[in-house]
Write an enzyme that holds these catalytic residues in place. Structure first.
Site, PDB file in Angstrom:
ATOM      1  N   CYS A  45       0.916  -1.291   0.067  1.00  0.00           N
ATOM      2  CA  CYS A  45       0.251  -0.061  -0.095  1.00  0.00           C
ATOM      3  C   CYS A  45       0.862   1.170  -0.071  1.00  0.00           C
ATOM      4  CB  CYS A  45      -1.029   0.147   1.164  1.00  0.00           C
ATOM      5  SG  CYS A  45      -1.894  -1.318   1.340  1.00  0.00           S
TER       6      CYS A  45
HETATM    7  C1  BEZ Z   1       0.521  -4.659   1.922  1.00  0.00           C
HETATM    8  O1  BEZ Z   1       0.117  -3.762   1.617  1.00  0.00           O
HETATM    9  O2  BEZ Z   1       1.784  -4.751   1.713  1.00  0.00           O
HETATM   10  C2  BEZ Z   1      -0.104  -5.919   2.283  1.00  0.00           C
HETATM   11  C3  BEZ Z   1      -1.493  -5.634   2.899  1.00  0.00           C
HETATM   12  C4  BEZ Z   1      -1.972  -6.806   3.413  1.00  0.00           C
HETATM   13  C5  BEZ Z   1      -1.573  -8.072   3.013  1.00  0.00           C
HETATM   14  C6  BEZ Z   1      -0.537  -8.335   2.439  1.00  0.00           C
HETATM   15  C7  BEZ Z   1       0.342  -7.234   2.026  1.00  0.00           C
END
Ligand code: BEZ
Length: 211
Positions: A45
């Site tokens: 994100c």
């Molecule tokens: C991420 O944004 O890196 C992420 C969020 C939830 C699960 C796996 C990765």
């Protein structure tokens, strides 16, 4: 029931990093992109939000406002924003909606319980000035999206709105378009003065009509 193309994008009021947002009022007469994130302080994100900061002028050129959503609260978003700015080297230039009670996530069906029953998936909604949903993407949490692809798709949607064309595989702005099958050859000669070439009776290419 889940949202489908052509549905009206549900309206809502929610807090954000830029204060309270009344969604339809905030969209005004613009196009919009609403995109969700599973959680604050997560690595994928963080990279996505940073890239949307970079691409915001490209969205603006197309008359599109961008807004992110993550299920955490505004205080968490404010703290995370500092990380996003540090990692991307750019100041956050669009709002991140808070959704701690999952109100917006539920309205849009962004939580897919068989994938994860508390976190949102990576959803994207492209919304037109009449507030209709024109594109929906759903990615799993572990896969970062390609926001340049989203711009490409918006170029196609906005072009095909005004001209009787469709866009072929991997099309980019400036490339030949496909004449809509509903247009007869005779009409095509009138509507597309730059001409067209027929590969099949139903596959006719013409130069992009608005250039
Ligand atoms: C991420 O944004 O890196 C992420 C969020 C939830 C699960 C796996 C990765």
């Amino acid at each position: 029931m889940s949202l489908r193309l052509g549905d009206t994008a549900p309206d809502f009021t929610a807090q954000s990093t830029q204060g309270e947002i009344h969604f339809h009022r905030w969209l005004g007469d613009s196009w919009g992109v609403l995109f969700s994130h599973p959680k604050d302080f997560t690595p994928v994100c963080t990279t996505e939000l940073g890239d949307v900061i970079r691409l915001k002028p490209e969205f603006e050129k197309r008359g599109v406002k961008v807004i992110a959503l993550s299920v955490d609260d505004v205080k968490s978003h404010a703290d995370w924003s500092r990380d996003i700015e540090e990692v991307s080297g750019r100041k956050l230039n669009y709002p991140i909606l808070a959704d701690p009670d999952r109100h917006v996530s539920d309205l849009y069906g962004m939580i897919h319980p068989n994938a994860n029953d508390t976190l949102t998936v990576r959803a994207v909604y492209v919304i037109d000035p009449k507030k209709r949903i024109r594109l929906i993407l759903t990615y799993p949490a572990s896969t970062g999206r390609n926001f340049e692809e989203l711009l490409r798709a918006i170029d196609s949607i906005q072009l095909t709105e005004s001209y009787s064309v469709a866009t072929p595989v991997n099309w980019h702005e400036g490339e030949d378009c496909i004449i809509a099958p509903s247009v007869s050859d005779e009409e095509a000669r009138e509507k597309f003065p730059k001409g067209y070439r027929a590969v099949k009776s139903y596959l006719r290419y013409t130069p992009q009509p608005n250039l």
